[in-house]
Motif scaffolding. Structure first.
Motif, mmCIF file in Angstrom:
data_model
loop_
_atom_site.group_PDB
_atom_site.id
_atom_site.type_symbol
_atom_site.label_atom_id
_atom_site.label_comp_id
_atom_site.label_asym_id
_atom_site.label_seq_id
_atom_site.Cartn_x
_atom_site.Cartn_y
_atom_site.Cartn_z
ATOM 1 N N TYR A 33 0.828 -1.211 0.000
ATOM 2 C CA TYR A 33 0.000 0.000 0.000
ATOM 3 C C TYR A 33 0.860 1.259 0.000
ATOM 4 O O TYR A 33 0.595 2.205 -0.747
ATOM 5 C CB TYR A 33 -0.932 0.012 1.216
ATOM 6 N N ARG A 34 1.891 1.263 0.810
ATOM 7 C CA ARG A 34 2.716 2.474 0.892
ATOM 8 C C ARG A 34 3.527 2.694 -0.386
ATOM 9 O O ARG A 34 3.900 3.823 -0.686
ATOM 10 C CB ARG A 34 3.629 2.404 2.120
ATOM 11 N N SER A 35 3.759 1.651 -1.154
ATOM 12 C CA SER A 35 4.439 1.823 -2.435
ATOM 13 C C SER A 35 3.511 2.433 -3.479
ATOM 14 O O SER A 35 3.978 3.041 -4.451
ATOM 15 C CB SER A 35 4.960 0.473 -2.942
ATOM 16 N N GLY A 36 2.197 2.231 -3.301
ATOM 17 C CA GLY A 36 1.225 2.731 -4.270
ATOM 18 C C GLY A 36 1.155 1.889 -5.533
ATOM 19 O O GLY A 36 0.435 2.247 -6.473
ATOM 20 N N VAL A 37 1.875 0.775 -5.568
ATOM 21 C CA VAL A 37 1.959 -0.047 -6.785
ATOM 22 C C VAL A 37 1.261 -1.385 -6.544
ATOM 23 O O VAL A 37 1.657 -2.134 -5.652
ATOM 24 C CB VAL A 37 3.430 -0.287 -7.193
ATOM 25 N N ALA A 38 0.247 -1.681 -7.349
ATOM 26 C CA ALA A 38 -0.529 -2.912 -7.182
ATOM 27 C C ALA A 38 0.166 -4.087 -7.869
ATOM 28 O O ALA A 38 -0.430 -4.798 -8.683
ATOM 29 C CB ALA A 38 -1.942 -2.725 -7.731
ATOM 30 N N HIS A 39 1.447 -4.258 -7.551
ATOM 31 C CA HIS A 39 2.202 -5.379 -8.109
ATOM 32 C C HIS A 39 3.384 -5.664 -7.198
ATOM 33 O O HIS A 39 3.993 -4.745 -6.638
ATOM 34 C CB HIS A 39 2.705 -5.057 -9.513
ATOM 35 N N ASP A 40 3.667 -6.938 -7.044
ATOM 36 C CA ASP A 40 4.853 -7.367 -6.304
ATOM 37 C C ASP A 40 5.440 -8.554 -7.060
ATOM 38 O O ASP A 40 4.754 -9.571 -7.265
ATOM 39 C CB ASP A 40 4.491 -7.767 -4.871
ATOM 40 N N HIS A 41 6.677 -8.414 -7.496
ATOM 41 C CA HIS A 41 7.271 -9.420 -8.378
ATOM 42 C C HIS A 41 7.357 -10.789 -7.706
ATOM 43 O O HIS A 41 6.996 -11.808 -8.310
ATOM 44 C CB HIS A 41 8.663 -8.966 -8.823
ATOM 45 N N ASP A 42 7.796 -10.830 -6.454
ATOM 46 C CA ASP A 42 7.924 -12.113 -5.775
ATOM 47 C C ASP A 42 6.566 -12.771 -5.572
ATOM 48 O O ASP A 42 6.432 -13.993 -5.686
ATOM 49 C CB ASP A 42 8.632 -11.931 -4.427
ATOM 50 N N PHE A 43 5.561 -11.957 -5.248
ATOM 51 C CA PHE A 43 4.214 -12.505 -5.092
ATOM 52 C C PHE A 43 3.722 -13.095 -6.412
ATOM 53 O O PHE A 43 3.132 -14.181 -6.443
ATOM 54 C CB PHE A 43 3.254 -11.410 -4.609
#
Length: 386
Positions: A33-43
């Protein structure tokens, strides 16, 4: 007709639920949430490893040949947990289009990497001056031999700053009617002349305005026929228009019921003791049930080989407006505490009420505004004139 899940699909849903419950920890949620980016590469790679990236794709492309209902419960669980999968979803959507109409060379370049989580694709449809009227695009692509030179800008290119490619709608024949002079391209973001600038939304999400300044791409990056972009775009919008947002409402209900049964008021009672609280929760629960049934009707139709032309927009417009109504109603019910910030430790339900209210306002715009959806329902569902 019924939309009950069979035991195998229920077991698959529970398996996905357990995986998400394990990996989407409060610490992970806060970091995303704090990144503001709805993506996480590891996830995303974790989804690939578990077979959750494109389970309904054929095995030869890296899928599991699962049916439409398994795919649906997977999507429902991702929404229920607010998992950071938007870039994965847009990648899968574009990869599906390339699988069906892309050239063999483009398929070889994109599909395997996309299914491994190594290739990501963002959408470049809307423009600053066009809003939901994506066919009014003015971004130009001019052909010079086997190369196209692209100039223009796109708005709301979510994840465009981290994606490998932009699935871009460009005007290639300005002298033709606006729906007939468009072509789709897959533009590598590493190409000289591409730039992404941050735009922050009300819900705290980062999207982008992207600029294309003399961006040069070979004709091998064209997707579909020259001036046939509207038909290609229709393949992607069909999926977006058939989206259902009920799981977000279901999550809001979970938090509301938790607040209503665990909070102690000054007089010693619980909010759930109040008939007005029970009435509001019941109303949201009924709308959540309708949202789920509308979405599952789309899945049933697809399974029967039918295209949910009007039924998809019905699912989208009802579920997003129901989410907006319930969010506003529940914040009003909780009172001033309901507006305390998301993830604040002392806020009710860690501030989920505030966040869902802010998030809900954008859902009626994503994938076409409610007005666009109602127009599709009226014209293509009811046969009404333009």
């Amino acid at each position: 007709m019924h939309f009950r899940l069979d035991p195998n699909t229920e077991a698959y849903r529970d398996e996905v639920h357990a995986h998400l419950e394990q990996v989407l920890t409060p610490e992970f949620e806060e970091r995303v949430y704090r990144s503001g980016v709805a993506h996480d590469h590891d996830f995303a790679l974790g989804l690939v490893d578990k077979g959750y990236f494109a389970p309904n794709w054929p095995e030869e492309f890296g899928g599991q040949n699962r049916n439409a209902w398994d795919d649906q419960v997977l999507k429902e669980q991702m929404m229920l947990f607010d998992a950071p999968v938007y870039l994965s979803e847009t990648t899968r959507m574009v990869a599906s289009i390339i699988r069906h109409i892309g050239t063999p060379a483009l398929q070889e370049r994109i599909l395997a990497g996309a299914l491994r989580g190594d290739v990501t694709i963002a959408l470049g449809f809307s423009e600053p001056e066009c809003g939901s009227d994506v066919a009014a695009a003015t971004t130009r692509a001019v052909r010079e031999g086997d190369t196209w030179v692209i100039n223009g800008s796109k708005m709301f290119t979510t994840n465009g700053h981290i994606a490998d490619y932009i699935f871009l709608l460009a005007r290639t024949a300005p002298d033709k009617p606006k729906h007939k002079g468009l072509t789709m391209f897959l533009v590598p973001c590493a190409t000289e002349g591409f730039e992404a600038q941050a735009v922050w939304t009300l819900s705290g999400e980062r999207t982008n305005i992207t600029f294309f300044s003399d961006v040069r791409v070979g004709d091998e990056w064209r997707v579909g026929d020259v001036d046939g972009g509207w038909q290609v775009l229709g393949l992607s919008l069909q999926d977006e228009h058939a989206s259902g947002w009920g799981p977000h409402l279901a999550r809001l209900l979970q938090h509301t019921e938790s607040w209503a049964t665990t909070t102690t008021l000054p007089d010693g009672s619980k909010p759930m003791d109040n008939p007005d609280v029970r009435r509001r929760i019941s109303r949201a629960a009924m709308e959540n049930e309708v949202s789920m049934l509308l979405q599952r009707r789309c899945v049933w139709m697809a399974e029967q080989g039918q295209i949910p032309i009007a039924e998809g927009p019905m699912s989208k417009v009802f579920s997003t407006e129901a989410l907006e109504r319930a969010s506003q109603d529940i914040v009003e019910m909780v009172g001033p505490d309901g507006l305390r910030s998301y993830l604040e430790p002392t806020a009710p339900e860690r501030g989920r009420f505030d966040h869902t209210l802010r998030f809900s306002l954008g859902t009626t715009i994503y994938a076409g505004t409610s007005e666009v959806q109602r127009t599709i329902i009226a014209q293509r569902g009811l046969g009404l004139p333009r």
